[in-house]
Structures are given as structure tokens and as C-alpha cells.
Write a protein that holds these residues in place. Structure first.
Motif: not given
Lengths: 277, 277
Positions: A18-27, A33-35, A51-54, A61-67
Motif C-alpha cells: 500500500e502506498v501512503l496517501p499523498f499530494v504533490d506540493d508546489d516545490y 496526510e494520514m487519515k 520512498f522508492e517511488q518518490w 521534500g517529504v512532509w508527513l502530517n501526523l494527527p
């Protein structure tokens, strides 16, 4: 996991997780974003696959938002090389910089912003102060919220502390200090306001009393003489009452590259004459 | 654990655990700073025992500073009721509010602060710009570091981007925008500087080129006309060259209650005449 045959990539057998849910940023980076809840083992496997894919896609940069609800994933994320970036009560943002080149990850917010409000009534003889615990009459002050305009914060603080409605006129001056709050710096904007209502109704529980004070009485408190900032604010107010001081007034604008709305604070100098050039 | 007999407190048998290392803060709370590694079970036991002590002492906010090396304690801390407050690359700060009364925990830093530097040379005919990727000549800009003076950041950015030494004169204007960086707000200070050296040596890798530009050439770029902020900055610079604009200059001061050193930015108006009152 899919039960289809594992594909070959670069000649190496590659498992599909399973690949983590992500969106591209502008940079050139991604924001994860883990839901849904995830156990740590599934998370680490999916993270490594992501990471292999990225890396193949040249992401930076990889941002990881953990609620808060995903606190179980903080330790595995750090062990995989993530570092803290910033946190708010309900989430922690971590970041990982993929390229060899130096990181261009933006710095975290560095300043707290506060306002102090001087309200001069129509006689221009009086300003109001409020009594804080120490027996000192002070102007209303408070913290500017994230996303709040400086001028709006000054109006709000006066309303909260005294019930008076006001209109913003100018920023008279501002002060920068450091280590006011852990390592963070502080910007304190002194705002001049004009009242549009006059009956004081003390509302804030942290305030002992609120009243209109003669400007001279406020200026004659011992603390005013002992403290540079108080002294300067009073001196500026005196000059303002003599119409011999120009602060910065506000002007709505759109910003540099992203066309966001904002406010520019500048010296409008309506009553200054332009010399002939 | 001590093998002495467990003491009675309020008639209840009370075990003595290791209490977490803490110092009092100035607001009736405590700051826990973890220095030696600790397993989660020992941590939770010591935390609960510490809380019992802090409640009896009437403590309010409990700050928990967890360095990256103590990431194993983040999940148990959150499960014990802590919430995130802020984070920097090497540590996470959590907080717990003990009293029934509303929390007075200060808000996290809310603003990123940036500077833009306008450098006018001795002829007051030219300013310099630098070429960013998009073919637009722009003034040097950059982020103000935590603990850095705004005027010092402007001097540093000019030096980094062009090798020019400068002296700070005034803040001409500033701009507040929101959601510039996740939910954080942005304050952008436009500074006027005077060069003390003149040979440009481009240093920053992110800059394509740097040169002195005639003020008119900089102002005539199409982007200047399309963008409010560029237009206003150029208008202010024109007025400044005609000596018909006053920005805020700096003045060192000590602050309100804590006698910290800081800088006040205010209109010194050396060349403005005071009207008779």
C-alpha cells in the motif's frame, strides 16, 4: 497486498505494498496526510515503498502530517529518518529531505505577534487604560492569532477588554524582542484607534478594571518613566495629538507572486506636503 | 525504587517512584526536560507520580520537552493526556493544563518574518536588483531567523546575495499575509539600506545574477505594473528619493516588564517640521 506477480523494476523483484496517501506540493515535494489508522508495521512498509517511488520521481521534500490520533507512527517515522518540523495542538508535521543537495525546507514560524492598543477619544485629551494585577494601568494588549490581521487584533482586544468599539487608524511603532517564549521572537505593534462607542464594559476576566484615563495621568505613572517602551509610546502619542507624527496606515493589496490578499502598512502622509523635486 | 516503607499521604498508601526532572517556570507551571534515556513503563510511572505532586502543589501548565532521542516517549505522553504545543527539528514540546479553569497556555509562534532590501547608492539614482529564475529582477529577500534583528537580516541578505556591505536606514513599509506556509502568516518588511561597499560579487547559488540597476529600469519591468506590492514599493522609493517619505528607523530599548533588550522601530522624522500646537 496484491496477489498478482511482483513486477520487476531495474531488474530487482519489487513487492507492491500500500502506498501512503499523498499530494504533490508546489516545490517538487510531497505532502503525506494520514487519515485512516495504521499499525506501525504496515506504515513502515508503505513508507519504504513510497520512498522508492518518490526517489524515482525525483521528489525533494517529504512532509508527513501526523494527527494526534496517529501518534503511534511518530517513533517509526523518526527511526526512518524524519525530523520534526512544527506542531500544533492536533498534529505534528515531520519532514524528510531526499536530495543530496542542501535542503531548501522553509524554516518554521519564528515570531509571536502581539498588539497594544492606544484609544484616543474625540477630545484627544484622554486615552483609556486597564488595570492589570500589578496595579499598573496599561493599554489593552494581546496576541495576534494565526490568520488574523494586525489591525483586527487591536480592535478585538479593545472590545474584549473594555466593550468599546473602535476603528483602526495607524501603527505608531513596533518593537522586536527575542526569547520571549522559549526560543521564539516577539513583534509588538502599537496601534492607534479611534473609539466609535464610549461606554466601558469590562469583559475580560484577567482585567481588574477598565476606565478612560486622562492622557497625562497615564503618562505620569512611575512605570512610564522607568521603562523605555512606555516612555516612547507616550512621547509618540503626545506628538500624534499635536499632529506632528505619522505612523503607518493600512492599505489592502495583492502580494508578489501568488496574488494573495494582504495588507500593506505604510506612511500615507495625507497631511505632509510634498516638496517640489 | 526505594525499599523504605511507603509513606501515607491523605491516608492513602503512596509509592515512591522516580520523579521526572523539572524546573518551575515563571507562570506557576513546570518544565520537564528529559536528559537521560527512559523506557516507556518507567516514564509513565514517574509521570503519574510527578502529576500527583504537581497537583498538590497547585501547578498549572506542565511543559514536556522531548528531544528527538526520546521519541519513544511521545506516544505514552499523548496517551496520558499531553497535547502537542510546538516542535523544532531536534525536539517536540508537549503541554498539559492541570487546573479546571480555562487554559492560559500561550499560543505557538504564528508568523514567519521576511525582509526585502532596497539599496540606494550615493547617487540616489540607482538601486540594485538580482535576477531570480523567472527572468525578473527583484530586490534581495530572505527569511529572518529566530533571534535575529530585522535590520540585521536585511544587511545579511544583501551581503549573501551580492557581497555588498550596507548600513540600515529605515523600514519603508511592511506587509502581512496569511497561509503563506501551511496555516502560518507572513510579515514582510521592506528595508532601505545605504551601501558602504560597491563591488558586486554574486554569492548565493539560488541567484542567477546581481547588478546595480537604474531605479527607472527596475520600476519599468512589466511585473512592477502588474503587482500592487511592487508598485507601492517603487512609489515609496520615488518619494523617498524626493525626501518626501518617512519610514520607521530603529532605536535600541529595554522592554515592558522583563527588561529585555530589543529594538523599537518608529518614525524619527528628523527632517519633518513640527507644526506649532
Amino acid at each position: 497486498m496484491s496477489d498478482q506477480e511482483a513486477p520487476l523494476r531495474n531488474g530487482v523483484e519489487h513487492k507492491i505494498f500500500e502506498v501512503l496517501p499523498f499530494v504533490d506540493d508546489d516545490y517538487g515535494g510531497v505532502i503525506v496526510e494520514m487519515k485512516t489508522p495504521m499499525d506501525t508495521k504496515t506504515f513502515v512498509a508503505a513508507l519504504r515503498d513510497s520512498f522508492e517511488q518518490w526517489r524515482l520521481q525525483g521528489k525533494k521534500g517529504v512532509w508527513l502530517n501526523l494527527p494526534l490520533s496517529h501518534v503511534n507512527l511518530v517513533e517509526p517515522a523518526v527511526k526512518e529518518g524524519f525530523r520534526y518540523h512544527h506542531a500544533e495542538p492536533t498534529y505534528l508535521m515531520l519532514v524528510y529531505w531526499i536530495p543530496e543537495a542542501e535542503s531548501t525546507i522553509p524554516l518554521n514560524a519564528s515570531h509571536r505577534v502581539r498588539v497594544g492598543a492606544v484609544v484616543l477619544n474625540h477630545n484627544k485629551e484622554e486615552k483609556y487604560g486597564s488595570l492589570c494585577g500589578s496595579g499598573i494601568w496599561k493599554i489593552p494588549t494581546g496576541v495576534v492569532d494565526e490568520g488574523e490581521e494586525i489591525f483586527a487584533a487591536a480592535i478585538r482586544e479593545v472590545k474584549e477588554e473594555t466593550g468599546i468599539d473602535t476603528e483602526f487608524l495607524e501603527i505608531l511603532a513596533f518593537c522586536q524582542t527575542h526569547e520571549s517564549f522559549f526560543a521564539k521572537s516577539d513583534l509588538f505593534f502599537v496601534c492607534l484607534l479611534r473609539p466609535t462607542s464610549f461606554d466601558i464594559q469590562k469583559q475580560d476576566l484577567e482585567i481588574e478594571a477598565a476606565q478612560w484615563m486622562r492622557f497625562e495621568d497615564s503618562a505620569s505613572q512611575p512605570i512610564t518613566h522607568k521603562n523605555d517602551l512606555f516612555k516612547d509610546i507616550h512621547h509618540i502619542c503626545s506628538m500624534k495629538m499635536e499632529k506632528s507624527y505619522s505612523g503607518f496606515s493600512k492599505k489592502p493589496i495583492t502580494t508578489f507572486f501568488d496574488d494573495k490578499l494582504g495588507y500593506l502598512y505604510l506612511n500615507k502622509q495625507e497631511d505632509m506636503e510634498k516638496p517640489s523635486s
